[in-house]
Design a protein around this motif. Structure first.
Motif, PDB file in Angstrom:
ATOM      1  N   ASN A 286     -26.741  18.598 -61.749  1.00 51.64           N
ATOM      2  CA  ASN A 286     -26.976  17.987 -62.821  1.00 51.64           C
ATOM      3  C   ASN A 286     -25.651  18.159 -63.966  1.00 51.64           C
ATOM      4  N   HIS A 287     -24.649  18.975 -63.739  1.00 49.68           N
ATOM      5  CA  HIS A 287     -23.468  18.937 -64.494  1.00 49.68           C
ATOM      6  C   HIS A 287     -22.366  19.078 -63.405  1.00 49.68           C
TER       7      HIS A 287
ATOM      8  N   SER B 249     -19.973  23.172 -63.382  1.00 47.93           N
ATOM      9  CA  SER B 249     -21.215  24.433 -63.098  1.00 47.93           C
ATOM     10  C   SER B 249     -20.766  25.655 -63.663  1.00 47.93           C
ATOM     11  N   ASN B 250     -21.881  26.641 -64.067  1.00 52.54           N
ATOM     12  CA  ASN B 250     -21.948  27.637 -64.373  1.00 52.54           C
ATOM     13  C   ASN B 250     -22.959  28.482 -63.471  1.00 52.54           C
ATOM     14  N   LEU B 251     -23.224  27.985 -62.202  1.00 57.17           N
ATOM     15  CA  LEU B 251     -23.980  28.889 -61.344  1.00 57.17           C
ATOM     16  C   LEU B 251     -23.453  29.661 -60.230  1.00 57.17           C
ATOM     17  N   VAL B 252     -24.045  30.589 -60.002  1.00 52.00           N
ATOM     18  CA  VAL B 252     -23.534  31.806 -58.901  1.00 52.00           C
ATOM     19  C   VAL B 252     -24.698  31.836 -58.001  1.00 52.00           C
TER      20      VAL B 252
ATOM     21  N   SER C 132     -16.415  26.162 -68.323  1.00 58.32           N
ATOM     22  CA  SER C 132     -17.287  26.413 -67.363  1.00 58.32           C
ATOM     23  C   SER C 132     -16.588  27.318 -66.434  1.00 58.32           C
ATOM     24  N   LEU C 133     -17.482  27.881 -65.523  1.00 55.31           N
ATOM     25  CA  LEU C 133     -17.002  28.598 -64.430  1.00 55.31           C
ATOM     26  C   LEU C 133     -16.136  27.886 -63.447  1.00 55.31           C
TER      27      LEU C 133
ATOM     28  N   GLY D 112     -28.677  24.733 -66.808  1.00 55.14           N
ATOM     29  CA  GLY D 112     -27.291  24.435 -66.745  1.00 55.14           C
ATOM     30  C   GLY D 112     -26.166  23.697 -67.681  1.00 55.14           C
ATOM     31  N   GLY D 113     -27.132  23.074 -68.673  1.00 57.22           N
ATOM     32  CA  GLY D 113     -26.148  22.528 -69.735  1.00 57.22           C
ATOM     33  C   GLY D 113     -25.723  23.542 -70.830  1.00 57.22           C
ATOM     34  N   GLN D 114     -26.273  24.874 -70.715  1.00 57.75           N
ATOM     35  CA  GLN D 114     -26.249  25.780 -71.986  1.00 57.75           C
ATOM     36  C   GLN D 114     -24.722  26.259 -71.872  1.00 57.75           C
TER      37      GLN D 114
END
Length: 406
Positions: free
Chosen positions: A187-188, A192-195, A284-285, A404-406
């Motif tokens: 969704n972004h 991405s800032n997801l791990v 972002s990451l 995700g958008g934070q």
């Protein structure tokens, strides 16, 4: 290696956690997270603004950070002094203060806490040996694979490997280390800032709660410097892309309820997604490291996959946690119980610390994450990881949409 499920006889402890044994298996399965008492840098660490519940923490102006009101109220309900949390109150692991519910995750940033020497101390000091699994070939399990010697990844890691790094956290037994992978955020896109990592790297399961001070360091020790070369190393040398704090974490309900140091039904659901923010900076990451992997939730059968690879930073002997390693093998099936999803299994000699590291396969020329390191035998001959199906995808999508958008 790492956590496992299902009640079975408890085995000796190795390092930080105890060995797990799965239902129907003779051999004990060891935790792959590793630890020892880390160096205490808290006195020099500066509280900094972290987020939780996807709400921005506010600076009170006195060096402390005000947690979101709703979370602060919940912490108070557990008898936790919010004002003292970041001044060392997080070290209180009393059972009634060790938050366990999914909604109770709290991980305010403490800038400077994860210094190079503290990162290097987060590893297992000893290793327990047990018998090999002699009864794995049952149900939908395939015969135990031959060991595959882990190979050191080429350097610099950011040019030669998937976006893998180390996950650091604090537990009641000390500082711990796992591995993790930067994944795409559907969704972004591009930001991405997801791990992705293992559930046991963020939550103790049914016998405990959320771990604390969870942070991700992508391409840790990117140039593969030796321990001698890293003496007195700066944070930038160890963490070239910065230190990223988890402001939210999600794991499966099955892990929270059934994961256990001495057994449980959580290993087949031993996965987690972190949403992170940088200790310094605003990009972002994914933008910072320049890469992220798509997660494959199609649960392909092991019989359909020609080869699958596991990446991570093994920290227990004979490894020291400074190097990234990989194992590539044709996957087989491992069944812990007829009532649990079958797991993937490959031959691999990686040890503790490789927990949570991504398992990858190539689909139409694109590398995708298909599992993560969860369990393995104490003689370090193979690794097993969960299949990522509908439950894992729902967890991921909820994280992406909500935070995700934070």
């Amino acid at each position: 290696m790492r956590s496992a499920p299902a009640p079975a006889p408890a085995a000796p402890r190795r390092g930080r956690r105890t060995v797990l044994a799965a239902t129907g298996l003779v051999a004990a399965l060891a935790l792959t997270a590793t630890a020892c008492g880390g160096s205490e840098e808290e006195a020099d660490a500066k509280p900094s603004g972290g987020t939780s519940q996807a709400a921005e923490a506010g600076d009170t102006g006195d060096g402390k950070v005000q947690l979101p009101a709703d979370l602060a109220d919940r912490l108070k309900e557990h008898g936790i002094d919010v004002d003292k949390w970041k001044d060392g109150g997080w070290k209180d692991w009393d059972r009634d203060k060790w938050l366990s519910e999914a909604k109770d995750f709290v991980n305010p940033m403490i800038e400077g806490l994860w210094k190079p020497d503290r990162m290097q101390s987060a590893k297992e000091a000893d290793k327990t040996v047990t018998t090999k699994d002699t009864a794995a070939d049952q149900g939908v399990s395939d015969p135990e694979p031959a060991p595959v010697e882990a190979v050191a990844e080429k350097t610099p890691y950011h040019d030669n490997a998937a976006p893998v790094g180390k996950v650091f956290f604090d537990s009641p037994e000390g500082s711990m280390v796992c591995s993790g992978t930067v994944i795409k955020d559907a969704n972004h896109p591009g930001k991405s800032n997801l791990v992705w990592t293992a559930g046991h790297c963020v939550h103790a399961g049914g016998s405990g709660g959320w771990y604390r001070n969870i942070a991700f360091v992508p391409s840790y020790n990117d140039l593969d410097k030796s321990e001698a070369e890293l003496a007195g190393a700066t944070t930038t040398e160890m963490a070239p892309y910065g230190t990223w704090w988890a402001d939210w974490a999600s794991t499966s309900n099955q892990w929270i309820q059934g994961g256990s140091e001495e057994g449980g039904d959580g290993a087949a659901y031993d996965y987690s997604v972190l949403h992170v923010k940088p200790e310094q900076g605003s990009k972002s990451l994914e933008e910072t490291v320049g890469a992220a992997l798509e997660v494959d939730f199609s649960t392909p059968s092991a019989t359909e996959i020609g080869s699958m690879g596991a990446w991570g930073y093994p920290a227990a002997p004979p490894y020291n946690g400074l190097k990234m390693f990989k194992c590539v093998d044709r996957p087989g099936r491992l069944s812990l119980s007829p009532s649990l999803p079958t797991m993937y299994r490959i031959g691999c000699t990686m040890t503790g610390g490789s927990s949570g590291g991504g398992w990858f396969r190539v689909v139409d020329g694109e590398t995708k994450l298909v599992s993560n390191t969860s369990i393995g035998p104490l003689d370090n001959t193979w690794l097993a990881g969960p299949q990522l199906g509908r439950e894992a995808e729902a967890m991921y999508q909820n994280m992406s949409r909500t935070y995700g958008g934070q």
